[in-house]
Design a protein around this motif. Structure first.
Motif, PDB file in Angstrom:
ATOM      1  N   VAL A  13      19.876  78.356  28.023  1.00 14.23           N
ATOM      2  CA  VAL A  13      20.432  77.797  28.143  1.00 14.23           C
ATOM      3  C   VAL A  13      20.620  76.909  29.465  1.00 14.23           C
ATOM      4  O   VAL A  13      21.421  75.821  29.118  1.00 14.23           O
ATOM      5  N   ALA A  14      20.558  77.572  30.190  1.00 15.64           N
ATOM      6  CA  ALA A  14      20.018  76.643  31.535  1.00 15.64           C
ATOM      7  C   ALA A  14      19.202  75.969  31.916  1.00 15.64           C
ATOM      8  O   ALA A  14      19.898  74.402  31.851  1.00 15.64           O
ATOM      9  N   VAL A  15      18.168  75.691  30.758  1.00 12.27           N
ATOM     10  CA  VAL A  15      17.488  74.634  30.211  1.00 12.27           C
ATOM     11  C   VAL A  15      17.571  73.178  30.470  1.00 12.27           C
ATOM     12  O   VAL A  15      17.492  72.299  30.868  1.00 12.27           O
ATOM     13  N   PRO A  16      18.400  73.097  29.467  1.00 13.00           N
ATOM     14  CA  PRO A  16      19.107  72.003  28.863  1.00 13.00           C
ATOM     15  C   PRO A  16      20.340  71.503  29.592  1.00 13.00           C
ATOM     16  O   PRO A  16      20.601  70.288  30.255  1.00 13.00           O
ATOM     17  N   VAL A  17      21.092  72.532  30.440  1.00 12.68           N
ATOM     18  CA  VAL A  17      22.380  72.127  31.808  1.00 12.68           C
ATOM     19  C   VAL A  17      21.727  71.363  32.420  1.00 12.68           C
ATOM     20  O   VAL A  17      22.017  70.858  33.107  1.00 12.68           O
ATOM     21  N   GLY A  18      20.475  71.647  32.979  1.00 13.07           N
ATOM     22  CA  GLY A  18      19.985  71.213  34.261  1.00 13.07           C
ATOM     23  C   GLY A  18      19.356  70.034  33.702  1.00 13.07           C
ATOM     24  O   GLY A  18      19.910  68.667  34.850  1.00 13.07           O
TER      25      GLY A  18
END
Length: 237
Positions: free
Chosen positions: A84-89
């Motif tokens: 989830v963190a990857v697209p949020v970043g």
């Protein structure tokens, strides 16, 4: 994206952001200048246009680096939180670039038209600048930028746990994320919000640098495992 490249990008992003922000504060009185009337902001921009557009371009570049950083950091864990963190970043990088890019791309035209002898043209330029500042700056670049940056940081911390460093790393990252997130309250003109947001970004920059150092100094988990297995095989019986 390997650990060394990710570390280099973390360092570059932290350094470029702080250098550009400091330079803009010196030549443009940024961000305090944004609290002045539109005519005063545009006049100050015209007086230092080359330097201001150049440093905002550097600031936008530093924000753009968080797209590959998010991808590189995403390789440190296979947990659902990291996925989830990857697209949020990446989204955090995109919205900040959109917000900052208005200065080199749109504001020069607004600043020039604001000096027009035609009152309608000048008024239209001032209105367009105010609209761009509200939509691209306040809403997209700042509010969404603060929210997504804080969310990425907290997701990364939750995904990594203490596999990379001790409690200090998690505390530093979490405190900086919360203070950065306080920036979403800035439009309400609450006391100390802007100071908290500024302190958050200072701490966040330190966290990014610490993150980079840990990536450069800490051996890969699989390398440690392989070394341990080799030592076991070679241990005399």
């Amino acid at each position: 994206m390997n650990r060394k490249l990710t570390a280099a990008l973390l360092i570059a992003a932290a350094v470029l952001t702080n250098v550009a922000f400091t330079a803009l504060g010196s030549v443009f009185n940024y961000p305090d200048v944004l609290k002045e009337p539109v005519d005063a902001v545009l006049a100050s921009f015209r007086a230092h246009q080359g330097a201001v557009t150049g440093w905002f371009t550097v600031l936008a570049l530093s924000a753009a680096l968080f797209a590959p950083i998010a991808v590189g950091v995403g390789r440190l864990s296979t947990s659902r939180l990291m996925r989830v963190a990857v697209p949020v970043g990446i989204a955090a990088a995109v919205v900040q670039v959109i917000g900052l890019a208005r200065w080199p791309l749109l504001v020069p035209g607004y600043a020039a038209d604001a000096t027009s002898a035609d009152p309608a043209v000048a008024a239209g330029a001032r209105d367009s600048f105010a609209t761009a500042h509200l939509v691209l700056g306040n809403i997209i670049g700042e509010t969404l930028g603060y929210l997504l940056t804080a969310a990425w940081t907290l997701l990364v911390l939750a995904a990594l746990g203490r596999t990379l460093a001790g409690r200090w790393f998690s505390v530093l990252g979490a405190v900086s994320a919360v203070l950065v997130l306080a920036g979403v309250l800035s439009p309400l003109d609450l006391p100390l919000v802007d100071l908290a947001n500024f302190a958050g970004y200072v701490l966040w920059s330190l966290w990014l640098l610490a993150f980079a150092v840990l990536l450069l100094r800490r051996p890969r988990a699989e390398d440690v495992t392989a070394a341990a297995r080799l030592a076991t095989v070679r241990r005399p019986t």
